[in-house]
Motif scaffolding. Structure first.
Motif, PDB file in Angstrom:
ATOM      1  N   SER A  24       0.831  -1.202   0.000  1.00 19.32           N
ATOM      2  CA  SER A  24       0.000   0.000   0.000  1.00 19.32           C
ATOM      3  C   SER A  24       0.866   1.253   0.000  1.00 19.32           C
ATOM      4  O   SER A  24       0.565   2.233  -0.691  1.00 19.32           O
ATOM      5  CB  SER A  24      -0.926  -0.005   1.231  1.00 19.32           C
ATOM      6  N   SER A  25       1.967   1.225   0.744  1.00 16.73           N
ATOM      7  CA  SER A  25       2.887   2.366   0.763  1.00 16.73           C
ATOM      8  C   SER A  25       3.523   2.583  -0.600  1.00 16.73           C
ATOM      9  O   SER A  25       3.692   3.720  -1.053  1.00 16.73           O
ATOM     10  CB  SER A  25       3.975   2.141   1.822  1.00 16.73           C
ATOM     11  N   LYS A  26       3.884   1.485  -1.262  1.00 18.86           N
ATOM     12  CA  LYS A  26       4.465   1.605  -2.601  1.00 18.86           C
ATOM     13  C   LYS A  26       3.451   2.179  -3.584  1.00 18.86           C
ATOM     14  O   LYS A  26       3.806   2.980  -4.454  1.00 18.86           O
ATOM     15  CB  LYS A  26       4.958   0.237  -3.077  1.00 18.86           C
ATOM     16  N   MET A  27       2.189   1.779  -3.442  1.00 16.25           N
ATOM     17  CA  MET A  27       1.171   2.347  -4.322  1.00 16.25           C
ATOM     18  C   MET A  27       0.994   3.831  -4.039  1.00 16.25           C
ATOM     19  O   MET A  27       0.825   4.627  -4.973  1.00 16.25           O
ATOM     20  CB  MET A  27      -0.169   1.620  -4.182  1.00 16.25           C
ATOM     21  N   SER A  28       1.053   4.223  -2.789  1.00 16.73           N
ATOM     22  CA  SER A  28       0.950   5.644  -2.440  1.00 16.73           C
ATOM     23  C   SER A  28       2.024   6.449  -3.158  1.00 16.73           C
ATOM     24  O   SER A  28       1.772   7.547  -3.670  1.00 16.73           O
ATOM     25  CB  SER A  28       1.072   5.836  -0.924  1.00 16.73           C
ATOM     26  N   GLN A  29       3.231   5.902  -3.209  1.00 14.96           N
ATOM     27  CA  GLN A  29       4.329   6.570  -3.893  1.00 14.96           C
ATOM     28  C   GLN A  29       4.046   6.699  -5.388  1.00 14.96           C
ATOM     29  O   GLN A  29       4.342   7.730  -6.002  1.00 14.96           O
ATOM     30  CB  GLN A  29       5.630   5.798  -3.665  1.00 14.96           C
ATOM     31  N   GLU A  30       3.453   5.661  -5.970  1.00 17.03           N
ATOM     32  CA  GLU A  30       3.154   5.697  -7.404  1.00 17.03           C
ATOM     33  C   GLU A  30       2.040   6.694  -7.723  1.00 17.03           C
ATOM     34  O   GLU A  30       2.047   7.313  -8.786  1.00 17.03           O
ATOM     35  CB  GLU A  30       2.765   4.306  -7.900  1.00 17.03           C
ATOM     36  N   LEU A  31       1.078   6.858  -6.821  1.00 11.23           N
ATOM     37  CA  LEU A  31       0.034   7.856  -7.024  1.00 11.23           C
ATOM     38  C   LEU A  31       0.646   9.252  -7.136  1.00 11.23           C
ATOM     39  O   LEU A  31       0.258  10.048  -7.997  1.00 11.23           O
ATOM     40  CB  LEU A  31      -0.967   7.815  -5.862  1.00 11.23           C
ATOM     41  N   VAL A  32       1.613   9.538  -6.267  1.00 14.81           N
ATOM     42  CA  VAL A  32       2.278  10.843  -6.286  1.00 14.81           C
ATOM     43  C   VAL A  32       3.091  10.999  -7.561  1.00 14.81           C
ATOM     44  O   VAL A  32       3.066  12.054  -8.213  1.00 14.81           O
ATOM     45  CB  VAL A  32       3.176  11.007  -5.042  1.00 14.81           C
ATOM     46  N   ARG A  33       3.814   9.969  -7.958  1.00 15.38           N
ATOM     47  CA  ARG A  33       4.628  10.037  -9.177  1.00 15.38           C
ATOM     48  C   ARG A  33       3.752  10.284 -10.406  1.00 15.38           C
ATOM     49  O   ARG A  33       4.140  11.009 -11.320  1.00 15.38           O
ATOM     50  CB  ARG A  33       5.418   8.733  -9.349  1.00 15.38           C
ATOM     51  N   GLY A  34       2.568   9.693 -10.412  1.00 15.24           N
ATOM     52  CA  GLY A  34       1.678   9.890 -11.550  1.00 15.24           C
ATOM     53  C   GLY A  34       1.134  11.298 -11.646  1.00 15.24           C
ATOM     54  O   GLY A  34       0.858  11.799 -12.742  1.00 15.24           O
ATOM     55  N   LEU A  35       1.004  11.977 -10.506  1.00  9.04           N
ATOM     56  CA  LEU A  35       0.490  13.350 -10.491  1.00  9.04           C
ATOM     57  C   LEU A  35       1.544  14.375 -10.893  1.00  9.04           C
ATOM     58  O   LEU A  35       1.207  15.448 -11.383  1.00  9.04           O
ATOM     59  CB  LEU A  35      -0.034  13.702  -9.091  1.00  9.04           C
ATOM     60  N   HIS A  36       2.815  14.057 -10.695  1.00  7.48           N
ATOM     61  CA  HIS A  36       3.891  15.018 -10.945  1.00  7.48           C
ATOM     62  C   HIS A  36       4.321  15.002 -12.411  1.00  7.48           C
ATOM     63  O   HIS A  36       4.536  13.934 -12.999  1.00  7.48           O
ATOM     64  CB  HIS A  36       5.090  14.727 -10.050  1.00  7.48           C
ATOM     65  N   GLN A  37       4.441  16.155 -12.989  1.00  7.17           N
ATOM     66  CA  GLN A  37       4.818  16.285 -14.399  1.00  7.17           C
ATOM     67  C   GLN A  37       6.172  15.619 -14.679  1.00  7.17           C
ATOM     68  O   GLN A  37       6.354  14.956 -15.698  1.00  7.17           O
ATOM     69  CB  GLN A  37       4.884  17.763 -14.786  1.00  7.17           C
ATOM     70  N   SER A  38       7.118  15.787 -13.772  1.00  8.11           N
ATOM     71  CA  SER A  38       8.479  15.296 -14.000  1.00  8.11           C
ATOM     72  C   SER A  38       8.591  13.781 -13.931  1.00  8.11           C
ATOM     73  O   SER A  38       9.547  13.201 -14.470  1.00  8.11           O
ATOM     74  CB  SER A  38       9.441  15.922 -12.988  1.00  8.11           C
ATOM     75  N   THR A  39       7.642  13.112 -13.280  1.00 12.48           N
ATOM     76  CA  THR A  39       7.727  11.657 -13.120  1.00 12.48           C
ATOM     77  C   THR A  39       6.580  10.907 -13.773  1.00 12.48           C
ATOM     78  O   THR A  39       6.558   9.684 -13.755  1.00 12.48           O
ATOM     79  CB  THR A  39       7.772  11.288 -11.619  1.00 12.48           C
ATOM     80  N   ASN A  40       5.652  11.616 -14.376  1.00 10.79           N
ATOM     81  CA  ASN A  40       4.466  10.955 -14.938  1.00 10.79           C
ATOM     82  C   ASN A  40       4.823   9.969 -16.044  1.00 10.79           C
ATOM     83  O   ASN A  40       4.226   8.897 -16.150  1.00 10.79           O
ATOM     84  CB  ASN A  40       3.471  11.986 -15.468  1.00 10.79           C
ATOM     85  N   ASP A  41       5.799  10.321 -16.874  1.00  7.92           N
ATOM     86  CA  ASP A  41       6.140   9.464 -18.015  1.00  7.92           C
ATOM     87  C   ASP A  41       6.543   8.060 -17.577  1.00  7.92           C
ATOM     88  O   ASP A  41       6.166   7.073 -18.209  1.00  7.92           O
ATOM     89  CB  ASP A  41       7.274  10.080 -18.840  1.00  7.92           C
ATOM     90  N   GLU A  42       7.328   7.974 -16.487  1.00  5.08           N
ATOM     91  CA  GLU A  42       7.761   6.643 -16.051  1.00  5.08           C
ATOM     92  C   GLU A  42       6.881   6.058 -14.946  1.00  5.08           C
ATOM     93  O   GLU A  42       7.084   4.923 -14.517  1.00  5.08           O
ATOM     94  CB  GLU A  42       9.219   6.673 -15.583  1.00  5.08           C
ATOM     95  N   ALA A  43       5.915   6.808 -14.483  1.00  6.02           N
ATOM     96  CA  ALA A  43       5.017   6.310 -13.426  1.00  6.02           C
ATOM     97  C   ALA A  43       4.145   5.178 -13.963  1.00  6.02           C
ATOM     98  O   ALA A  43       3.694   5.208 -15.105  1.00  6.02           O
ATOM     99  CB  ALA A  43       4.140   7.433 -12.904  1.00  6.02           C
TER     100      ALA A  43
END
Length: 461
Positions: A24-43
């Protein structure tokens, strides 16, 4: 102990609470990465903006249309909403066939056919002179550029209609409406409504605290209401106020990060290897109805071939044919001991599956199906918890309602209770309610149009 090999399989499907919370913690991190412009491409989780910025507040009023195209049927739904202290909603729908010729012809022919159906629908109800906002559920891969601008990325489900890929679906529909209706006023308020978004909005009409929409059926997905200021994919996001519904597309969790690698079994690997999208949507393949039955079949065949299940199995048995549905898992779980003895497991499995099945075999089958179901519900629960905590970050809201739909949630005999109980056990501090949603692709799409009409101060008859 059932059998050393059977126990080993069941153990491989079991996940501790500590392990689930790490996921669940790892998924939380991926949710944030998907929202950020700089990390969305690899999220892995793409967090797609839906451009739906509000849910029903009870003041919506009038008549709205929903168009639903997702396969060989095209559905038109008239939704009548009456506001007040106890808002009421009525639905009237009709289904029209989409022929193979229309699926594989031109886009103009396809959209003209849908509008001809709409014309007939309105003529039959003497509604030709009304302003009717429309919500359109278009269940194909698309890219949303706005509430009324959605581009078809590619066709699926046997559709190949020309002149549609890369085009604005809302504009194609509007063009067809203008060709047919000419001077009549119909307005497209929401071009494409993802079924998960529709599930959230439909549930919010009945439960105003609804802030998540969950689908657990053939596939699985989640959407939720996020602060627009947190969505870096939006232009000038820092200056934006209010919320927007995010379509997470969480089925891809674990695809690149390897977050799920240590819980994959050899059966999960086989499922993925033989799927049309190898290496993609790993999380979904461990949960959804499209794969749960097939996972059970692979386990059963493996155990049978090694002499740990069934006294004999016919070489033409259905067990040797892929494509088992989750209905098989449900069938096994519905059979309690008394039922199996009364009906005769031997007769049931000999006639339908070509196997000789003892009561001991039935006990093993039930345990396998229970373990697959527990794992699926547990993985779904850790996603719900991750999204709930993301919402609390900007809302501070402790009472959260999840609108849920999908055949697994509705029809599987234990999945619903497993999901609810696991969520509450893993995160007792969160006040999460699960509510069955009604027709997200129909009622939900019309309600999106109703909400947009309220926001834009459009009055309907």
């Amino acid at each position: 102990m059932l059998n050393v090999k059977v126990d080993h399989v069941i153990e491989s499907l079991s996940l501790s609470d500590d392990h689930l919370m790490r996921l669940s913690s790892k998924m939380s991190q991926e949710l944030v990465r998907g929202l950020h412009q700089s990390t969305n491409d690899e999220a892995e989780i793409k967090m797609l903006p839906s451009f739906v910025t509000s849910t029903p507040d009870g003041s919506e009023n009038g008549e709205f249309l929903a168009l639903d195209l997702g396969g060989t049927n095209f559905r038109i739904i008239l939704v009548k909403i009456q506001s007040g202290d106890s808002p009421k909603i009525q639905m009237d729908n009709q289904v029209y066939a989409i022929s193979n010729e229309l699926m594989t012809g031109t886009g103009t022919q396809l959209f003209d056919h849908m509008v001809n159906c709409l014309w007939d629908f309105l003529v039959e109800r003497d509604m030709m002179c009304q302003l009717l906002p429309i919500g359109f559920t278009f269940s194909f891969p698309t890219k949303n550029l706005g509430i009324k601008q959605t581009i078809l990325v590619n066709w699926s489900k046997g559709f190949t209609a020309t002149g549609v890929v890369g085009e604005d679906i809302g504009q194609l529909l509007n063009d067809a409406i203008n060709r047919k209706f000419k001077n009549f006023e119909l307005k497209i308020m929401a071009t494409v409504v993802n079924d998960t978004v529709g599930t959230l909005v439909s549930c919010a009409f009945d439960h105003h605290d609804t802030c998540m929409g969950l689908i657990v059926g053939t596939g699985t997905n989640m959407c939720y209401m996020e602060a627009q200021s947190n969505i870096e994919l939006l232009n000038n996001h820092k200056t934006l106020e209010g919320e927007m519904c995010i379509n997470t597309e969480w089925g891809a969790f674990g695809d690149n990060s390897g977050a799920l690698d240590e819980i994959k079994t050899s059966y999960d690997i086989d499922i993925d290897r033989n799927s049309p999208n190898v290496g993609q949507h790993i999380f979904e393949k461990m949960i959804s109805g499209m794969y749960m039955g097939e996972l059970a079949r692979l386990i059963i065949v493996d155990l049978s071939n090694k002499g740990h299940l069934f006294q004999s199995i016919d070489s033409n048995s259905l067990f040797y044919k892929s494509g088992f549905s989750t209905a098989f898992v449900s069938q096994i779980l519905h059979m309690n001991d008394n039922c199996s003895q009364a009906l005769g497991t031997t007769d049931i499995f000999k006639n339908k599956y070509g196997v000789t099945c003892s009561d001991e075999d039935m006990t093993k089958l039930r345990k396998i199906c229970e373990s697959l179901s527990i794992r699926a519900a547990s993985l779904c629960a850790i996603g719900v918890i991750a999204v709930a905590r993301k919402i609390i970050e900007h809302r501070g809201q402790r009472h959260l309602v999840v609108g849920v739909d999908g055949s697994v949630y509705r029809k599987h005999p234990t999945f619903k209770s497993l999901l609810i109980n696991t969520t509450h056990r893993l995160a007792p501090e969160l006040n999460i309610d699960f509510q069955l949603s009604t027709d997200g692709s129909g009622r939900g799409a019309a309600l999106v149009a109703a909400v947009e009409s309220r926001i834009q101060h459009i009055v309907t008859q």
